[in-house]
Write a protein that holds these residues in place. Structure first.
Motif, PDB file in Angstrom:
ATOM      1  N   ALA A  95       0.830  -1.209   0.000  1.00 10.38           N
ATOM      2  CA  ALA A  95       0.000   0.000   0.000  1.00 10.38           C
ATOM      3  C   ALA A  95       0.863   1.258   0.000  1.00 10.38           C
ATOM      4  O   ALA A  95       0.605   2.205  -0.760  1.00 10.38           O
TER       5      ALA A  95
ATOM      6  N   CYS B  89       1.105   4.120  -2.951  1.00  8.49           N
ATOM      7  CA  CYS B  89       0.774   5.514  -2.623  1.00  8.49           C
ATOM      8  C   CYS B  89       1.931   6.460  -2.926  1.00  8.49           C
ATOM      9  O   CYS B  89       1.724   7.566  -3.446  1.00  8.49           O
TER      10      CYS B  89
ATOM     11  N   THR C 157      -1.237  10.324   2.267  1.00  9.06           N
ATOM     12  CA  THR C 157      -2.383  10.501   1.367  1.00  9.06           C
ATOM     13  C   THR C 157      -3.541  11.247   2.016  1.00  9.06           C
ATOM     14  O   THR C 157      -4.576  11.431   1.374  1.00  9.06           O
TER      15      THR C 157
ATOM     16  N   GLU D  71      -5.395  10.081   4.171  1.00  8.21           N
ATOM     17  CA  GLU D  71      -6.437   9.051   4.323  1.00  8.21           C
ATOM     18  C   GLU D  71      -7.416   9.000   3.147  1.00  8.21           C
ATOM     19  O   GLU D  71      -8.591   8.683   3.310  1.00  8.21           O
ATOM     20  N   THR D  72      -6.908   9.304   1.960  1.00  9.28           N
ATOM     21  CA  THR D  72      -7.747   9.220   0.763  1.00  9.28           C
ATOM     22  C   THR D  72      -6.941   8.634  -0.387  1.00  9.28           C
ATOM     23  O   THR D  72      -5.703   8.721  -0.404  1.00  9.28           O
ATOM     24  N   SER D  73      -7.614   8.022  -1.325  1.00  9.29           N
ATOM     25  CA  SER D  73      -6.923   7.430  -2.472  1.00  9.29           C
ATOM     26  C   SER D  73      -6.399   8.520  -3.413  1.00  9.29           C
ATOM     27  O   SER D  73      -7.033   9.565  -3.571  1.00  9.29           O
TER      28      SER D  73
ATOM     29  N   ALA E 163      -1.838  -0.729  -7.805  1.00  6.80           N
ATOM     30  CA  ALA E 163      -2.092   0.690  -8.047  1.00  6.80           C
ATOM     31  C   ALA E 163      -2.365   0.952  -9.525  1.00  6.80           C
ATOM     32  O   ALA E 163      -3.252   1.739  -9.883  1.00  6.80           O
TER      33      ALA E 163
ATOM     34  N   THR F 283      -5.272   3.947  -8.888  1.00  6.78           N
ATOM     35  CA  THR F 283      -5.198   4.760  -7.666  1.00  6.78           C
ATOM     36  C   THR F 283      -4.142   4.179  -6.734  1.00  6.78           C
ATOM     37  O   THR F 283      -3.935   2.967  -6.696  1.00  6.78           O
ATOM     38  N   GLY F 284      -3.511   5.069  -5.992  1.00  6.44           N
ATOM     39  CA  GLY F 284      -2.675   4.631  -4.881  1.00  6.44           C
ATOM     40  C   GLY F 284      -3.531   4.668  -3.638  1.00  6.44           C
ATOM     41  O   GLY F 284      -3.912   5.745  -3.174  1.00  6.44           O
ATOM     42  N   SER F 285      -3.877   3.513  -3.105  1.00  5.58           N
ATOM     43  CA  SER F 285      -4.828   3.444  -1.999  1.00  5.58           C
ATOM     44  C   SER F 285      -4.177   2.912  -0.733  1.00  5.58           C
ATOM     45  O   SER F 285      -3.633   1.794  -0.728  1.00  5.58           O
TER      46      SER F 285
ATOM     47  N   ASN G 266      -5.773   1.831   1.678  1.00  6.60           N
ATOM     48  CA  ASN G 266      -6.647   0.755   2.155  1.00  6.60           C
ATOM     49  C   ASN G 266      -6.207  -0.626   1.697  1.00  6.60           C
ATOM     50  O   ASN G 266      -6.751  -1.634   2.160  1.00  6.60           O
TER      51      ASN G 266
END
Length: 320
Positions: free
Chosen positions: A74, A78, A138, A140-142, A233, A238-240, A242
């Motif tokens: 992750a 990100c 981030t 806390e968001t993608s 990703a 997206t780089g997430s 989560n």
């Protein structure tokens, strides 16, 4: 003690037989199992499991486990996404993402080998640290990844392209598998990985630099996790942060264990880990086609992991 013929056959061909039986079963019970779209999806998913599994195989053969790979994946995804958002070319951003995994793996290995931190504690700490850092970076968001025009290397090559029915992420996984296979079969690192897992004290007395190779094993595992993170990703665009909650550490352990890698160390086959990755993927995909919920799929995969490990431990007790 004499080993039974059945166990010899199971050790050699058991993983392959399991895969064949599953494919036959789901091809009969699951409509559309052999469709082009489903086969592509199987290759795509198996690639991720294989990347995680290849690195974990080295760690498990050495007698240890790494709980941090999902969080490292992750974080790598990100970091690469943030670099591209800042205007960096995809190739450079990918290199920094891979470097992130290398650093995390190196830190795991260094603290375990040099400072004698128990591997369970160290990798659990890295799991939380990498996941927390991904969330902080981030906010806390993608982080969305946009395709850049006029670049030699496109980030979509990691996991969002296909060549015929073959997704590029499967080719990435095959390349990484080939490198790991060569290291395991033809280098000192491969031989010493088995030696360390069989008996670390004996390996040390035999002149093996246990500290150095432990660091290298975990660094390689960090690289594998980062590569998987970039693939995911790219696929999701997206780089997430989560991704850390995806349970990939357990899936990697399951792929290696189904492939015959012992949790006690000293035993394993990286080629069978690739087959183990397909076993998990076929189970998940087949059950999904049959309309089975994801929660039940998790129960099945968990049960398979427990059974495989129980069979391994039972065989070891009989051999004593």
């Amino acid at each position: 003690m004499k080993v039974s013929k059945g166990k010899i056959i199971y050790d050699k061909y058991g993983t392959y037989l399991i895969l064949v039986v599953l494919v036959i079963f789901f091809s009969i019970t699951g409509q559309g199992f052999f469709s082009v779209g489903n086969l592509t999806n199987i290759l795509r998913t198996a690639a991720v499991y294989a990347l995680f599994g290849c690195g974990m195989t080295f760690v498990m053969i050495s007698g240890k486990i790494d709980l941090s790979i999902g969080s490292v994946a992750a974080l790598a995804g990100c970091v690469a996404a943030l670099c591209m958002q800042g205007g960096m070319r995809p190739l450079a951003a990918s290199a920094i993402g891979l470097l992130t995994g290398l650093v995390c793996g190196f830190l795991n290995g260094f603290f375990i080998a040099k400072l004698r931190v128990p591997f369970f504690i160290m990798t659990a700490g890295m799991m939380y640290a990498a996941s927390g850092l991904a969330l902080v970076l981030t906010h806390e968001t993608s982080i969305g990844i946009k395709e850049q025009e006029g670049v030699l290397f496109s980030f979509t090559l990691w996991g969002a392209k296909t060549i015929g029915i073959i997704p590029t992420q499967f080719l990435v996984a095959l390349f990484f598998f080939a490198v790991c296979f060569y290291i395991m079969k033809h280098t000192k690192m491969g031989r010493y990985t088995y030696a360390i897992g069989s008996n670390e004290k004996t390996a040390l007395l035999s002149g093996v630099n246990v500290e150095l190779y432990t660091i290298l094993i975990f660094t390689l595992n960090g690289l594998a996790a980062a590569a998987a993170g970039l693939v995911l990703a790219s696929r999701l665009r997206t780089g997430s942060p989560n991704l850390a909650d995806g349970g990939y550490n357990i899936l990697a352990i399951a792929a290696a264990a189904i492939g015959g890698t012992s949790l006690s160390g000293g035993e394993g086959n990286i080629a069978k880990t690739l087959v183990g990755a397909f076993v998990i993927c076929v189970i998940s995909t087949g059950l999904n086609i049959m309309g089975v919920t994801s929660s039940v799929q998790n129960i099945v995969i968990g049960a398979v992991l427990v059974i495989v490990v129980a069979v391994d431990m039972f065989g070891r007790r009989k051999a004593v």
